[in-house]
Design an enzyme around this catalytic site. Structure first.
Site, mmCIF file in Angstrom:
data_model
loop_
_atom_site.group_PDB
_atom_site.id
_atom_site.type_symbol
_atom_site.label_atom_id
_atom_site.label_comp_id
_atom_site.label_asym_id
_atom_site.label_seq_id
_atom_site.Cartn_x
_atom_site.Cartn_y
_atom_site.Cartn_z
ATOM 1 N N GLN A 151 1.449 -21.751 31.262
ATOM 2 C CA GLN A 151 1.778 -20.496 31.966
ATOM 3 C C GLN A 151 2.199 -20.761 33.409
ATOM 4 O O GLN A 151 3.013 -20.026 33.965
ATOM 5 C CB GLN A 151 0.570 -19.544 31.955
ATOM 6 C CG GLN A 151 0.239 -18.934 30.600
ATOM 7 C CD GLN A 151 -0.772 -19.757 29.829
ATOM 8 O OE1 GLN A 151 -0.868 -20.972 30.019
ATOM 9 N NE2 GLN A 151 -1.533 -19.126 28.948
ATOM 10 N N ASN B 99 -11.515 -17.082 33.568
ATOM 11 C CA ASN B 99 -10.064 -17.127 33.771
ATOM 12 C C ASN B 99 -9.534 -18.292 32.942
ATOM 13 O O ASN B 99 -10.296 -19.001 32.273
ATOM 14 C CB ASN B 99 -9.730 -17.276 35.262
ATOM 15 C CG ASN B 99 -8.247 -17.035 35.540
ATOM 16 O OD1 ASN B 99 -7.683 -16.042 35.093
ATOM 17 N ND2 ASN B 99 -7.602 -17.951 36.238
ATOM 18 N N LYS B 100 -8.252 -18.481 32.992
ATOM 19 C CA LYS B 100 -7.605 -19.516 32.173
ATOM 20 C C LYS B 100 -8.326 -20.851 32.248
ATOM 21 O O LYS B 100 -8.774 -21.264 33.317
ATOM 22 C CB LYS B 100 -6.150 -19.645 32.646
ATOM 23 C CG LYS B 100 -5.299 -20.679 31.954
ATOM 24 C CD LYS B 100 -5.324 -20.593 30.458
ATOM 25 C CE LYS B 100 -4.979 -19.236 29.895
ATOM 26 N NZ LYS B 100 -5.353 -19.108 28.454
ATOM 27 N N ASP C 219 -9.887 -12.764 33.963
ATOM 28 C CA ASP C 219 -9.846 -12.054 32.678
ATOM 29 C C ASP C 219 -11.083 -11.213 32.435
ATOM 30 O O ASP C 219 -11.048 -10.229 31.699
ATOM 31 C CB ASP C 219 -9.645 -13.037 31.532
ATOM 32 C CG ASP C 219 -8.230 -13.560 31.546
ATOM 33 O OD1 ASP C 219 -7.957 -14.513 32.290
ATOM 34 O OD2 ASP C 219 -7.382 -12.958 30.859
ATOM 35 N N ARG D 114 0.850 -11.090 27.827
ATOM 36 C CA ARG D 114 -0.369 -11.797 28.205
ATOM 37 C C ARG D 114 -0.671 -11.516 29.682
ATOM 38 O O ARG D 114 0.165 -10.961 30.390
ATOM 39 C CB ARG D 114 -0.243 -13.304 27.957
ATOM 40 C CG ARG D 114 1.017 -13.886 28.600
ATOM 41 C CD ARG D 114 0.869 -15.262 29.121
ATOM 42 N NE ARG D 114 -0.097 -15.363 30.182
ATOM 43 C CZ ARG D 114 0.097 -14.950 31.442
ATOM 44 N NH1 ARG D 114 1.230 -14.369 31.820
ATOM 45 N NH2 ARG D 114 -0.841 -15.114 32.358
ATOM 46 N N GLY D 115 -1.879 -11.969 30.082
ATOM 47 C CA GLY D 115 -2.346 -11.618 31.421
ATOM 48 C C GLY D 115 -3.181 -10.365 31.258
ATOM 49 O O GLY D 115 -2.724 -9.372 30.643
ATOM 50 N N ALA D 116 -4.418 -10.400 31.775
ATOM 51 C CA ALA D 116 -5.370 -9.336 31.469
ATOM 52 C C ALA D 116 -4.836 -7.915 31.767
ATOM 53 O O ALA D 116 -4.877 -7.048 30.884
ATOM 54 C CB ALA D 116 -6.679 -9.615 32.216
HETATM 55 O O1 MRU Z 1 -4.126 -16.682 28.059
HETATM 56 P P1 MRU Z 1 -3.476 -15.884 29.154
HETATM 57 O O2 MRU Z 1 -2.164 -16.426 29.556
HETATM 58 O O3 MRU Z 1 -3.437 -14.404 28.820
HETATM 59 O O4 MRU Z 1 -4.469 -16.044 30.375
HETATM 60 C C1 MRU Z 1 -4.192 -15.334 31.539
HETATM 61 C C2 MRU Z 1 -5.034 -15.673 32.682
HETATM 62 O O5 MRU Z 1 -5.985 -16.420 32.593
HETATM 63 C C3 MRU Z 1 -4.717 -14.961 33.967
HETATM 64 O O6 MRU Z 1 -5.047 -15.747 35.055
HETATM 65 C C4 MRU Z 1 -5.497 -13.661 34.023
HETATM 66 O O7 MRU Z 1 -5.272 -12.901 32.887
HETATM 67 C C5 MRU Z 1 -5.170 -12.866 35.214
HETATM 68 S S1 MRU Z 1 -3.577 -12.126 35.124
HETATM 69 C C6 MRU Z 1 -3.440 -11.177 36.504
#
Ligand code: MRU
Length: 362
Positions: free
Chosen positions: A204, A255-256, A245, A54-56
């Protein structure tokens, strides 16, 4: 674990035999350290959908390797058959999660490699896809390093930084984006204190951000999401650092879930709110936040995922959007690998990335 081990390890990479994608399963952290080697299309899809990876940016790196690993398994004898398999894999993986645009960008890039080689034999195309996947990974390392440097230039020794979700090495490669300045500061003997939102419902912030910072020796304190206001009011926060994201070309940023609330609070208390992310997270085809698809997830994540007993009656309805959009006018600056963009973002993006919107829309 030492700082260098956190920031110098590849949590997503090709397996040693080169036929699978190897990941650290983020869904098991911080209590279990489990590595997985995935090569079946269903398992690769599942890893993204269930946030094992996970994480973009990490999803983008994973997608590059996944396309290559699947291409290795082809039984096609002709270029046409091979290409239709690649297109099928592209569409299948692209459906795993909708919000982070890095997934689509990297799948498109991998598919374009195959599309551009109609006169070549299949092993040569597979080799080119491997090189492209490795390049995506290497570029991300360089981007994270540059973003971390720019981010660090925005704060000073002793500052308190509020973080939301996880934008560290696990979500990217090496330093991360939103957390990168904190790791870099630690390396250089600059003291920054991180206040980590736990990030309901999948935690997270608690499970991953606090884990990474603590292990690397960065001073950090965990708070529940609803405590951001009090720590801001008490003067503990000098800046907010978050990842992203998908950034629309006007600067609206997905974002999250909960990020936009943090930005609203920051504006209220006069605290700068910084978004840090690679240019691969900017969607130049997307005019504004209303055009960003928001992932909806199972309500059981809210009611029962991390509780010994469900927190609510089974018949209670839940609404569980995984992301929200922070309006561009709440964002102080967007920090990319090419530099720091200040509002108006459409103009600063155009200057920095040399884009014209007509060209993207065509
Ligand atoms: O649902 P997730 O855990 O994949 O969400 C991730 C986020 O919102 C992060 O802040 C984003 O992907 C940036 S990671 C450098």
């Amino acid at each position: 674990m030492e700082l260098t081990q956190i920031t110098q390890v590849d949590n997503v990479r090709l397996s040693d035999d080169g036929r699978a994608v190897r990941i650290l399963d983020q869904s098991r952290l911080p209590n279990e350290t489990v590595y997985l080697e995935l090569s079946r299309a269903e398992d690769l899809y599942e890893a993204i959908a269930t946030l094992r990876v996970r994480g973009a940016p990490a999803i983008g790196i994973f997608a590059g390797y996944a396309m290559y690993v699947l291409a290795l398994q082809t039984k096609a004898n002709t270029f046409g058959d091979f290409l239709s398999e690649c297109r099928k894999n592209h569409d299948y993986l692209n459906a795993s999660r909708p919000t982070a645009v890095n997934l689509r960008h990297m799948l498109d890039r991998m598919l374009a490699v195959a599309e551009a080689m109609p006169c070549m034999d299949i092993p040569s195309i597979q080799q080119a896809m491997k090189q492209a996947a490795l390049a995506i990974h290497q570029e991300d390392i360089a981007m994270c390093t540059a973003i971390s440097e720019y981010g660090l230039s925005l704060v000073k020794d002793g500052d308190g930084i509020l973080t939301h979700c996880n934008a560290g090495p696990l979500a990217t490669s090496r330093y991360g984006t939103g957390l990168g300045p904190l790791f870099l500061a630690r390396e250089r003997g600059i003291t920054l204190h991180a206040w980590c939102d736990e990030t309901r419902p999948l935690l997270q912030g608690a499970r991953l951000t606090a884990y990474e910072l603590q292990r690397a020796g960065v001073d950090c304190t965990l708070i529940c999401d609803n405590m951001a206001s009090i720590v801001m009011k008490q003067g503990k926060i000098n800046a907010c650092f978050v990842g992203c994201d998908r950034v629309a070309r006007n600067g609206d940023t997905a974002n999250k879930i909960g990020t936009s609330g943090v930005a609203i609070l920051a504006k209220h208390y006069g605290i700068p709110f910084y978004v840090l992310g690679p240019s691969s997270t900017i969607d130049f085809t997307c005019p504004d936040g209303d055009h960003i698809p928001i992932e909806l997830r199972d309500g059981e994540e809210i009611k029962s995922k991390f509780f010994e007993q469900p927190s609510s009656l089974p018949e209670v309805k839940c609404y569980n959007p995984a992301f929200d959009v922070t309006d561009h006018d709440l964002i102080t600056a967007i920090v990319t690998e090419k530099g720091i963009c200040y509002p108006p973002f459409d103009e600063s993006f155009a200057r920095l990335f040399g884009k014209t919107w007509k060209e993207e829309e065509a």
